[in-house]
Write an enzyme that holds these catalytic residues in place. Structure first.
Site, PDB file in Angstrom:
ATOM      1  N   HIS A  68      11.081  -3.843   2.138  1.00  0.00           N
ATOM      2  CA  HIS A  68      12.170  -4.722   1.706  1.00  0.00           C
ATOM      3  C   HIS A  68      12.655  -5.515   2.918  1.00  0.00           C
ATOM      4  CE1 HIS A  68      13.237  -1.546  -1.638  1.00  0.00           C
ATOM      5  NE2 HIS A  68      11.997  -1.986  -1.710  1.00  0.00           N
ATOM      6  N   HIS A  90       4.345  -1.652   1.716  1.00  0.00           N
ATOM      7  CA  HIS A  90       5.410  -2.268   0.910  1.00  0.00           C
ATOM      8  C   HIS A  90       6.730  -2.100   1.646  1.00  0.00           C
ATOM      9  CE1 HIS A  90       8.360  -3.027  -2.149  1.00  0.00           C
ATOM     10  NE2 HIS A  90       8.728  -1.763  -2.207  1.00  0.00           N
ATOM     11  N   TYR A 124       1.040 -23.233   8.813  1.00  0.00           N
ATOM     12  CA  TYR A 124      -0.363 -22.829   8.609  1.00  0.00           C
ATOM     13  C   TYR A 124      -0.542 -21.321   8.532  1.00  0.00           C
ATOM     14  CZ  TYR A 124      -1.208 -21.386  13.464  1.00  0.00           C
ATOM     15  OH  TYR A 124      -1.190 -20.722  14.661  1.00  0.00           O
ATOM     16  N   TYR A 147     -12.701 -17.859  13.869  1.00  0.00           N
ATOM     17  CA  TYR A 147     -11.897 -17.285  14.936  1.00  0.00           C
ATOM     18  C   TYR A 147     -11.902 -15.784  14.758  1.00  0.00           C
ATOM     19  CZ  TYR A 147      -7.754 -16.649  17.921  1.00  0.00           C
ATOM     20  OH  TYR A 147      -6.887 -16.275  18.895  1.00  0.00           O
ATOM     21  N   GLU A 155       7.019   4.532  -5.655  1.00  0.00           N
ATOM     22  CA  GLU A 155       6.171   3.355  -5.897  1.00  0.00           C
ATOM     23  C   GLU A 155       4.684   3.663  -5.829  1.00  0.00           C
ATOM     24  OE1 GLU A 155       7.397   0.982  -7.194  1.00  0.00           O
ATOM     25  OE2 GLU A 155       9.170   0.151  -6.216  1.00  0.00           O
TER      26      GLU A 155
HETATM   27 ZN    ZN Z   1      10.518  -1.119  -2.941  1.00  0.00          ZN
END
Ligand code: ZN
Length: 216
Positions: free
Chosen positions: A98, A96, A117, A212, A77
Site C-alpha cells: 500500500h 503487494h 519512460y 540493455y 491476500e
Molecule cells: Zn493490501
C-alpha cells in the site's frame, strides 16, 4: 525443490519484506510477499510486522491453498498470489503493498499513463488500475490477474499496488519504481498534468530496454 532451496526462498521473502518496510513501501503489516514453489507457494504470514518476521514463519501453501498443521495463518491476500501463479507461468514472485503515492492514485481512480519512460518497467505503456474488489476475495484475485495480463504491475483501486515478476528481487525493484512513478505523476497533476509520451516513443523505450542487459 530441496529443503535448502526452500530455505533460501524463505530467507529471501523475509529480506524483501524488510526492504519494503525500510524503503517506505509499507507500514505495519499491510504488505505481503510470495514466491512460487513447484507444488504451491510460500507467502508471508498474516499480521506479523516485517521486523519480527523469520524464515520459519513464512507459510507454505499447496496448490489448493492449504497450509500444514501448525503453520502461521497466511496473508489474507494469499488468493491474489496463488491466482497469479496459476495464470502466469512467467511469474515466480509477487509483491503487494500500500505504498503511499500508488495508493493515492488508486484511490483517485487514476492509472499511470506513459508520462515518463520508466513507466515501461511494468512491461507496458501504462500501469493500469484493477477495479475495486473486497480484500482477500477470489474476485479481487481475478481482477488483479486480469489487470496484470501482458504486464508485471498494476494499481488496485482503493487499495494499493501489486507486482508479479520472474524473481523476488525483480518484483521488489519494480514495486519500488511503481511507487516512484506514482509520486512523480501525482506531482505533475498538481501543476497542470504531464506531457504524455506517444506510442512510437514508448516503442523506442521498449526496444532500448531489450538491448540493455540489466533491464532485461
Ligand atoms: Zn493490501
Amino acid at each position: 525443490m530441496t529443503d535448502s532451496e526452500e530455505l533460501r526462498l524463505r530467507n529471501e521473502i523475509v529480506e524483501v519484506s524488510q526492504a519494503m518496510a525500510a524503503r517506505g513501501l509499507n507500514r505495519g503489516t499491510s504488505g505481503n510477499v510470495s514466491a512460487r514453489l513447484p507444488d504451491g507457494l510460500l507467502v508471508t504470514p498474516s499480521g506479523v510486522v516485517p521486523d519480527r518476521l523469520a524464515a520459519d514463519a513464512i507459510v507454505r501453501l499447496d496448490a489448493k491453498g492449504c497450509a500444514p498443521a501448525g503453520a502461521f495463518k497466511p496473508s489474507s491476500e494469499w488468493r491474489m498470489h496463488a491466482g497469479l501463479y496459476a495464470r502466469r507461468p512467467d511469474i515466480n514472485a509477487v509483491v503487494h503493498c500500500h505504498s503511499r503515492h500508488a495508493t493515492i492514485l488508486a484511490c483517485a481512480g487514476r492509472p499511470i499513463p506513459a508520462f515518463h519512460y520508466m513507466v515501461a518497467v511494468g512491461g507496458r505503456s501504462l500501469i493500469p488500475l484493477a477495479p475495486y474488489r473486497t480484500f482477500g476475495t477470489p474476485e479481487l484475485a481475478e481482477a488483479v490477474a486480469d489487470a496484470l495480463e501482458g504486464g508485471f504491475a498494476c494499481l488496485m483501486a482503493n487499495h494499493g499496488q501489486i507486482v508479479g515478476a520472474p524473481t523476488l528481487a525483480k518484483a521488489l525493484a519494480i514495486a519500488e519504481e511503481v511507487e516512484e512513478q506514482a509520486a512523480v505523476y501525482w506531482g505533475t497533476l498538481a501543476i497542470g498534468g504531464p506531457n504524455i509520451l506517444d506510442d512510437a516513443q514508448m516503442a523506442a523505450v521498449f526496444a532500448q530496454f531489450r538491448g540493455y542487459g540489466q533491464e532485461s
